[in-house]
Write a protein that holds these residues in place. Structure first.
Motif, PDB file in Angstrom:
ATOM      1  N   ASN A  53      -7.726  -9.463   6.085  1.00 46.47           N
ATOM      2  CA  ASN A  53      -6.580  -9.599   5.201  1.00 46.47           C
ATOM      3  C   ASN A  53      -5.860  -8.260   5.103  1.00 46.47           C
ATOM      4  OD1 ASN A  53      -4.789  -9.964   3.016  1.00 46.47           O
ATOM      5  ND2 ASN A  53      -6.144 -11.466   2.060  1.00 46.47           N
ATOM      6  N   GLN A  54      -4.910  -8.062   6.002  1.00 48.54           N
ATOM      7  CA  GLN A  54      -4.187  -6.805   6.076  1.00 48.54           C
ATOM      8  C   GLN A  54      -3.490  -6.494   4.755  1.00 48.54           C
ATOM      9  OE1 GLN A  54      -4.128  -4.981   9.029  1.00 48.54           O
ATOM     10  NE2 GLN A  54      -2.743  -3.344   8.368  1.00 48.54           N
ATOM     11  N   TYR A 107      -5.234 -12.324  -8.237  1.00 49.89           N
ATOM     12  CA  TYR A 107      -5.571 -10.936  -8.585  1.00 49.89           C
ATOM     13  C   TYR A 107      -7.034 -10.659  -8.267  1.00 49.89           C
ATOM     14  CZ  TYR A 107      -5.077  -6.681 -11.504  1.00 49.89           C
ATOM     15  OH  TYR A 107      -4.999  -5.389 -11.965  1.00 49.89           O
ATOM     16  N   ALA A 108      -7.890 -11.609  -8.615  1.00 49.12           N
ATOM     17  CA  ALA A 108      -9.315 -11.464  -8.333  1.00 49.12           C
ATOM     18  C   ALA A 108      -9.583 -11.455  -6.834  1.00 49.12           C
ATOM     19  CB  ALA A 108     -10.092 -12.597  -8.997  1.00 49.12           C
ATOM     20  N   ALA A 109      -8.981 -12.380  -6.099  1.00 48.67           N
ATOM     21  CA  ALA A 109      -9.208 -12.469  -4.660  1.00 48.67           C
ATOM     22  C   ALA A 109      -8.788 -11.186  -3.957  1.00 48.67           C
ATOM     23  CB  ALA A 109      -8.448 -13.662  -4.086  1.00 48.67           C
ATOM     24  N   ASP A 110      -7.726 -10.568  -4.442  1.00 50.19           N
ATOM     25  CA  ASP A 110      -7.266  -9.305  -3.861  1.00 50.19           C
ATOM     26  C   ASP A 110      -8.314  -8.213  -3.998  1.00 50.19           C
ATOM     27  OD1 ASP A 110      -4.851  -9.192  -2.499  1.00 50.19           O
ATOM     28  OD2 ASP A 110      -3.975  -7.761  -3.913  1.00 50.19           O
ATOM     29  N   THR A 154     -13.139  -8.372   5.164  1.00 44.24           N
ATOM     30  CA  THR A 154     -12.236  -7.619   4.297  1.00 44.24           C
ATOM     31  C   THR A 154     -12.919  -7.161   3.021  1.00 44.24           C
ATOM     32  OG1 THR A 154     -10.281  -8.764   5.153  1.00 44.24           O
ATOM     33  CG2 THR A 154     -10.094  -7.764   2.972  1.00 44.24           C
ATOM     34  N   VAL A 155     -13.720  -8.053   2.413  1.00 41.80           N
ATOM     35  CA  VAL A 155     -14.333  -7.710   1.130  1.00 41.80           C
ATOM     36  C   VAL A 155     -15.240  -6.490   1.275  1.00 41.80           C
ATOM     37  CG1 VAL A 155     -16.278  -9.310   1.402  1.00 41.80           C
ATOM     38  CG2 VAL A 155     -15.514  -8.664  -0.886  1.00 41.80           C
ATOM     39  N   GLY A 156     -15.916  -6.334   2.402  1.00 40.59           N
ATOM     40  CA  GLY A 156     -16.731  -5.142   2.623  1.00 40.59           C
ATOM     41  C   GLY A 156     -15.881  -3.884   2.662  1.00 40.59           C
ATOM     42  N   ALA A 157     -14.722  -3.971   3.288  1.00 43.79           N
ATOM     43  CA  ALA A 157     -13.815  -2.817   3.337  1.00 43.79           C
ATOM     44  C   ALA A 157     -13.314  -2.473   1.939  1.00 43.79           C
ATOM     45  CB  ALA A 157     -12.649  -3.122   4.269  1.00 43.79           C
ATOM     46  N   LEU A 158     -13.073  -3.493   1.109  1.00 46.06           N
ATOM     47  CA  LEU A 158     -12.673  -3.235  -0.280  1.00 46.06           C
ATOM     48  C   LEU A 158     -13.762  -2.459  -1.012  1.00 46.06           C
ATOM     49  CD1 LEU A 158     -11.191  -6.734  -1.225  1.00 46.06           C
ATOM     50  CD2 LEU A 158      -9.909  -4.650  -0.689  1.00 46.06           C
TER      51      LEU A 158
END
Length: 611
Positions: A64-65, A242-245, A131-135
């Protein structure tokens, strides 16, 4: 001013706590990082970079860019919030590269939160499968940064390999007893992101109010406290997005068949709600109709009740996009049902003798009607989640793969805690997943005294909302609880002397835990101070559990300075987080290791060194 980041080569430092041989937990330089990474190395070099001038490159072909770009903006803002100069745009570190190597799953529940983070004299690389790992990695990087005006420290370069020990790490937020505005829910999500918590269990409605728009039954909004205390569809979608972001799931709870007084405000649903506001069987009080006012229990025996409630569940199952939908299922009001001919005539026959509640005949009738109701209202295409009562107390079988949430702890009669009882059901093939919200550890709203003005009337004598689990839970208490490893406390033992044995069974069924913030004495005014930073203590206990073979041997002298630094970050980000000690303790010894303290835990008689 620039920012200093502690960012090559050093001895591997494992994120492990006191082992059986007494070896100490490896220190994190300058009390950085919360939650503690599973593995890390650190060095002895300082480097600077500007959050404004550094180039953040994101490579996420199947990730998710957009979410990562927004996370990069938050990273800059969070770094600046600790006192850095936004005008400076140069530094040693010129490049941060974030790479997502895999393809994100459609279901956030299946996302891989692991990441690696490596730094050098000129750059930082964060690599993750999803993506979540990168977050999570970007949040860690933000915590490696300190303002230059602070005393210098030496710890770079860093090499971090990290992942959560538990896949479910949540906060249960009650917005029914007192309305919580959307802005405060979003702020709570920011705090969850900072601590790598990943599930917001939104207990959005209850007996007290129904603060969300329904298109199926528009008059349900009459059960909101005011027209200003209602969540629109757009509000809900905003919270979910907002949460998903931030890599956080939003799991809604629409509790039935108990806790349903608010449903009686709808003309279409009112005929199916028994004992609204209490007073069953000629009594004049909510007690013993239900545990707390107001009451209300769906008439689960009425064949028309399930279709009516199912229509409401179907509506919200479409609105809330997560793969899990919480159905409630706690505290069914047996007294109400027993005193209501609308229920007993169907279950036991009109004019027939009604068995006493708790007898085998009563339980058989209850279970039979409840089973039909539960099967009928469960939404298709979702994993159902329930409070423990439905499978432990009420004799209902729910599908394998359902998630059972624990809230009670020990049972004097059975000598087993509720978590063990669900594990026992699994040993017979139930196939349930388990989320722990043991009220002796995870109820963070307690500590403010009684709210029921009962003057000794009701369960618990002087108010059950003052005794038992509503006592204040210190950060140390929640920090040392592990859902799989800890012995469970005895709720009914007010002296706190009863401990159940270690859990037995397939402990992998326990997928995590939640901190609960029930709303009887919680509103926007005190939400932050009740949640933070104690919810952060829960977060490290769950994310870093593998680092602590014995959760009871965690070293508070090591943990508290790190938690204080994390609190500094929360304060800088606008949270009203509770303080733990006088500010004097930040540079002086405020504790001592007493006789019997494990010798391997080396922090007990040292002054803290902060960032």
């Amino acid at each position: 001013m620039k920012v200093t980041t502690v960012l090559a080569t050093a001895a591997l430092v494992m994120g492990v706590s006191a082992q059986s041989n007494g070896s100490p937990l490896a220190p994190v330089p300058n009390n950085l990082l919360w939650p503690r990474p599973q593995k890390f190395t650190s060095g002895t070099s300082d480097h600077t970079f500007s959050p404004v001038g550094v180039d953040i490159t994101i490579v996420a072909v199947n990730g998710n860019q957009g979410a990562l770009e927004r996370a990069a903006d938050r990273f800059r803002a969070n770094v600046l919030s600790v006192g850095c100069d936004a005008q400076s745009n140069t530094g040693d570190i010129s490049q941060v590269t974030v790479t997502v190597t895999g393809t994100d799953p459609k279901d956030l529940a299946q996302a891989d939160e692991s990441y690696t983070l490596n730094t050098s004299a000129s750059g930082v690389t964060i690599t993750a499968n999803h993506t979540v790992g990168a977050l999570r990695g970007l949040e860690t990087l933000a915590q490696l940064v300190k303002p230059v005006q602070k005393l210098p420290f030496h710890a770079g370069p860093w090499s971090i390999t990290d992942k959560p020990s538990y896949s479910w790490r949540g906060i249960s937020l009650d917005t029914s007893r007192n309305y919580i505005p959307v802005s405060s829910i979003l702020r709570t999500l920011d705090g969850m992101s900072a601590t790598k918590l990943n599930v917001l269990h939104w207990h959005i409605v209850d007996a007290t109010s129904f603060p969300v728009v329904s298109k199926t039954y528009p008059d349900l909004s009459n059960a909101a406290y005011s027209k200003l205390s209602i969540y629109s569809y757009a509000d809900v979608q905003n919270v979910i997005a907002y949460a998903a972001d931030r890599g956080i799931r939003v799991v809604p709870e629409f509790d039935t068949p108990a806790h349903t007084n608010a449903l009686s405000f709808s003309k279409a649903l009112a005929p199916y709600i028994l004992c609204p506001n209490g007073g069953a069987g000629g009594t004049t009080s909510f007690w013993p109709t239900c545990p707390e006012p107001p009451c209300g229990n769906v008439n689960i025996a009425d064949p028309n009740a399930a279709p009516a409630i199912s229509a409401l569940v179907k509506e919200y199952a479409a609105l809330f996009t997560d793969s899990v939908f919480h159905m409630g299922g706690d505290e069914i009001e047996n007294f109400c049902l027993n005193q209501s001919p609308q229920f007993t005539d169907i279950v036991f026959g009109k004019g027939a003798a009604v068995p006493a509640t708790g007898t085998p005949a009563w339980q058989k009738g209850l279970a039979s009607s409840y089973q039909k109701y539960a099967d009928a209202v469960r939404p298709a295409g979702k994993t159902a989640m329930y409070w423990e009562d439905i499978v432990i107390n009420d004799g209902v079988t729910v599908p394998a793969g359902s998630i059972i949430q624990i809230w009670n702890s020990w049972d004097n009669a059975a000598q087993k805690n509720s978590l063990q009882k669900v594990l026992d059901l699994n040993s017979k093939g139930a196939g349930y997943k388990i989320v722990d919200t043991n009220n002796d550890y995870y109820y963070l709203d307690g500590g403010s005294g009684a709210w029921l003005t009962d003057r000794g009337f009701g369960p618990g004598g002087d108010s059950w909302k003052e005794d038992y689990w509503t006592k204040y839970k210190t950060w140390e208490r929640v920090y040392t609880h592990d859902p799989r490893k800890s012995r469970q406390e005895n709720t009914t033992d007010t002296d706190g002397t009863g401990l159940a044995g270690p859990l037995v069974g397939d402990l992998s069924a326990i997928i995590g835990a939640e901190a609960a913030i029930w709303g009887e004495r919680i509103s926007d005014s005190n939400l932050d101070v009740k949640l933070w930073p104690r919810a952060a203590a829960v977060a490290e206990a769950l994310w870093s559990a593998d680092a602590f073979p014995d959760p009871t041997a965690k070293d508070f002298f090591e943990a508290l300075p790190r938690l204080e630094v994390f609190r500094d970050r929360l304060i800088a980000r606008g949270f009203g987080a509770e303080t733990f000690q006088p500010a004097w303790c930040r540079s002086n010894q405020c504790g001592a290791a007493f006789s019997g303290y494990p010798a391997g835990l080396a922090y007990g008689n040292q002054k803290p060194e902060f960032w």
